[in-house]
Motif scaffolding. Sequence first.
Motif, PDB file in Angstrom:
ATOM      1  N   GLU A 145      -9.746  85.650  83.886  1.00 30.85           N
ATOM      2  CA  GLU A 145     -10.468  84.390  84.046  1.00 30.85           C
ATOM      3  C   GLU A 145     -10.167  83.415  82.915  1.00 30.85           C
ATOM      4  O   GLU A 145     -10.408  82.220  83.043  1.00 30.85           O
ATOM      5  CB  GLU A 145     -11.975  84.659  84.114  1.00 30.85           C
ATOM      6  N   GLY A 146      -9.690  83.936  81.788  1.00 28.84           N
ATOM      7  CA  GLY A 146      -9.372  83.066  80.659  1.00 28.84           C
ATOM      8  C   GLY A 146     -10.596  82.483  79.989  1.00 28.84           C
ATOM      9  O   GLY A 146     -10.483  81.562  79.175  1.00 28.84           O
ATOM     10  N   LYS A 147     -11.736  83.000  80.302  1.00 34.33           N
ATOM     11  CA  LYS A 147     -12.979  82.519  79.706  1.00 34.33           C
ATOM     12  C   LYS A 147     -14.005  83.642  79.745  1.00 34.33           C
ATOM     13  O   LYS A 147     -13.870  84.607  80.513  1.00 34.33           O
ATOM     14  CB  LYS A 147     -13.510  81.298  80.438  1.00 34.33           C
ATOM     15  N   ALA A 148     -15.029  83.509  78.910  1.00 33.90           N
ATOM     16  CA  ALA A 148     -16.086  84.523  78.864  1.00 33.90           C
ATOM     17  C   ALA A 148     -17.293  83.927  78.157  1.00 33.90           C
ATOM     18  O   ALA A 148     -17.203  82.887  77.507  1.00 33.90           O
ATOM     19  CB  ALA A 148     -15.604  85.774  78.140  1.00 33.90           C
ATOM     20  N   VAL A 149     -18.401  84.603  78.302  1.00 26.92           N
ATOM     21  CA  VAL A 149     -19.617  84.236  77.578  1.00 26.92           C
ATOM     22  C   VAL A 149     -19.947  85.377  76.621  1.00 26.92           C
ATOM     23  O   VAL A 149     -20.056  86.540  77.034  1.00 26.92           O
ATOM     24  CB  VAL A 149     -20.797  83.985  78.530  1.00 26.92           C
ATOM     25  N   ILE A 150     -20.063  85.041  75.349  1.00 25.23           N
ATOM     26  CA  ILE A 150     -20.397  86.029  74.331  1.00 25.23           C
ATOM     27  C   ILE A 150     -21.692  85.606  73.644  1.00 25.23           C
ATOM     28  O   ILE A 150     -22.210  84.514  73.898  1.00 25.23           O
ATOM     29  CB  ILE A 150     -19.276  86.157  73.284  1.00 25.23           C
TER      30      ILE A 150
ATOM     31  N   HIS B  54     -23.043  90.579  77.147  1.00 30.57           N
ATOM     32  CA  HIS B  54     -22.975  90.088  78.527  1.00 30.57           C
ATOM     33  C   HIS B  54     -21.918  90.807  79.361  1.00 30.57           C
ATOM     34  O   HIS B  54     -21.745  90.494  80.539  1.00 30.57           O
ATOM     35  CB  HIS B  54     -22.715  88.582  78.528  1.00 30.57           C
ATOM     36  N   GLY B  55     -21.218  91.763  78.760  1.00 28.41           N
ATOM     37  CA  GLY B  55     -20.329  92.604  79.546  1.00 28.41           C
ATOM     38  C   GLY B  55     -21.119  93.637  80.325  1.00 28.41           C
ATOM     39  O   GLY B  55     -22.309  93.862  80.066  1.00 28.41           O
ATOM     40  N   GLU B  56     -20.479  94.287  81.264  1.00 26.39           N
ATOM     41  CA  GLU B  56     -21.147  95.294  82.086  1.00 26.39           C
ATOM     42  C   GLU B  56     -21.014  96.663  81.435  1.00 26.39           C
ATOM     43  O   GLU B  56     -19.970  97.001  80.892  1.00 26.39           O
ATOM     44  CB  GLU B  56     -20.550  95.320  83.490  1.00 26.39           C
TER      45      GLU B  56
END
Length: 765
Positions: free
Chosen positions: A586-591, A614-616
Amino acid sequence: MSGSPLPRLFGMAALTLGMLLSNACKKPTGSPAAGGSAAPGLAAARAGFATTLIKQESEDEAAPAPPQGVFNLISYTSPAGKLPAYLSPDPGDGKKHPLVIWLTGGFSNSISEIAWEDDIPVENDQSASAYRKAGLAMMYPSLRGGNDNPGFKEGLYGEVDDVLAAAAHAAALPWVDPSRIYLGGHSTGGTLALLVAAAAPEGRFRAVISFGPADETAGYGQENVPFDVHNAKERRLRAPVEFLNGISSPTLVIEGEEGNKDSIDRLRKRNRNPKLGFVTAKGQGHFSVLGPTNGLLAAKILGDKGPACNIRLTEAEIQAACSKAKEANTHPAGDIREDYAPFGVVFYYTPKPKADPDTELRKALAAELPGIPVVPSFKDAPEPPFVMLTEEKAPLNNYPVPDAGYFKSSGRGMSDDDIKGIQATEIATIAVLVTPADGVWKRANSFNRVVHAFATSTGAFIWDSATRECFHRDAWKKTRIDDWGSAEIADLRSQVTIHNYPRDDGSGHMRAITLGMEKFALPDVAIEQFTAFDRNQCGNLINIFCQTIAADPVLKDPAHFPVSIDKLIPPNLRDYYRASLKEKAEGKAVIAVVKGTPDEGDTDNAQVALDFRHGEGATDDERRSSLLARMWGSSDAIVAVKHDGEIEKASAAAKLKLAAMKETFRKGLEPGAHLLVKGGFPRDDEGKEWMWVEVLKWSDGDVLSGVLQNDPFYIKDLKAGASVSVKLDEAFDYLLENADGSTEGNKTGELMEKQQKAKEEDKKK
């Protein structure tokens, strides 16, 4: 990280935990007073034995004075002599009070400011400050060979006598209740706490709390202990696992599942003493479990007033406390910058400057930063911006030249002759630009040019005190000036470095921390725990985060911080990182951005850390693997192949080569290298699914424990990042990735690929 497949690890935890701790807190027989008969086991085994040290080690720094009213610096008498300790002040109320004796981790045997530091995140609070903050009295004893104490470090032998002497001192204090003295420790301190408990007279301690101990001291390695680890007698007398039955006090052994779990499992397996209880908290580490659990225990100790220990502790309580601590550790919203940025360099020569340093610096400043004052010391400084210029003549005690070996990793563009030459420098010139955060990018860029001009005219080599690198002036120009170019905000890869190194918690994980962000009034950025396999992806994530806060240093929602390749500034960086993306990226993430936890050796700059909540997944490793896969993509694929004779032969050969790597792995692979093994895991239907595991630990019994690197296709309750293990004799292949990028192993994979291609060719015919 270690253990059997997940369903077996925790299926019975809630059922057995209460029973274990209920037994552990039963009142010991005999009087709870300070005296009593010696417990059988360790004390008897040590009788008449004199340890032999193969190296004599001690510290040479006096214990610092504590803040008034927080602790008193006292001394107690041990067989080694008088030793300093920090002790809470007498409350002066005429009452008897409980007291906690705390043994910190590490090998220094010293006491220090950690006993009263209040700005340590609870997720890594090794000070056990929760007890003091709850109103409990505390004692931190230093031990032989620590601080400027008499004696030498004995690797947890004579130190047992020191702690017992400290406890006797505490028990004799008129304001301490001798029947409510609690002993606690973490890591090596936890190991020592178990040994002390095994040697203590009955009734000395109300309870003992051991976080993350080793089952035997020799396991810390010969490099960390002063006795011969091959001497069976020396080794046994420092091994808690041999003397558990001699412990007479209720004892809790606590660890995070991602920490020193192998030792805990061995202790649990050998234990037959009902006074011991064990808790392994899933998803927690060697440090993260410590502060929150101490907070729980502090409240329980305050309520522990009956004739017998009544402390109860469950894994569910620990998990809830750790979750609460993680949320509380989120960084505050707002501008993340410091008010001022220091940019310091040290110039070394071979051996003298070719021109007058003062004249040359002023000339370079006039060209690049006109009007900025130059002062000889910080005490003479005006309001920033200014440049502090000073020098030190040989011998260089404050600004020594690093030894030649350091330049192998931190020398930039320097020849062997350059490295040899600066060892003889007769003078060091120190220049520090101090600038307000506003305008920092322009001034830092200009100061890079000042540094280069000065080094060129004086023939100097440049030490960047923030990144801890030493440059030839040509390398400085290429990296610090040319790679910055005309952009307002630099590509920070050319201005900042990332230090990756193994954590010292026995987990096999690594830690990464930037060096150099202080030059731009920004905090250094850490990822506190990851595996070597994820090093590049974690490093790239750190770089992207740093670039993001460089462009906009205001954290609007630190608990949900978006990072995106498509929003990077300068824009040319976007293509660089897009080239690293794999399938489904996705080239993006929320941390989440959390408060940093400074480690020994870090700079004094402010810190933040990146959190993968916020990872699974149920553990930090699973959540990190999930988030990194979302950001960068993954290349997992399922291949059905027949294990024919050729593949089986290659597998047998791989197993022999893998076995030969045991000692090399346990001593430590070179930085940046990592080992993977392929193991078979039972599918939900039938058969096995073969997947790669990054090895973090290799036990004496040849169990290779680590982190699953593949997402299974046929196993519902297992995912990448899970804590798993593979027995050596059941490993199918290995893959060693060296620090230079070369690999060895995976011969079965090559044969499988060959087999698969042949199948595809047959289909085409």
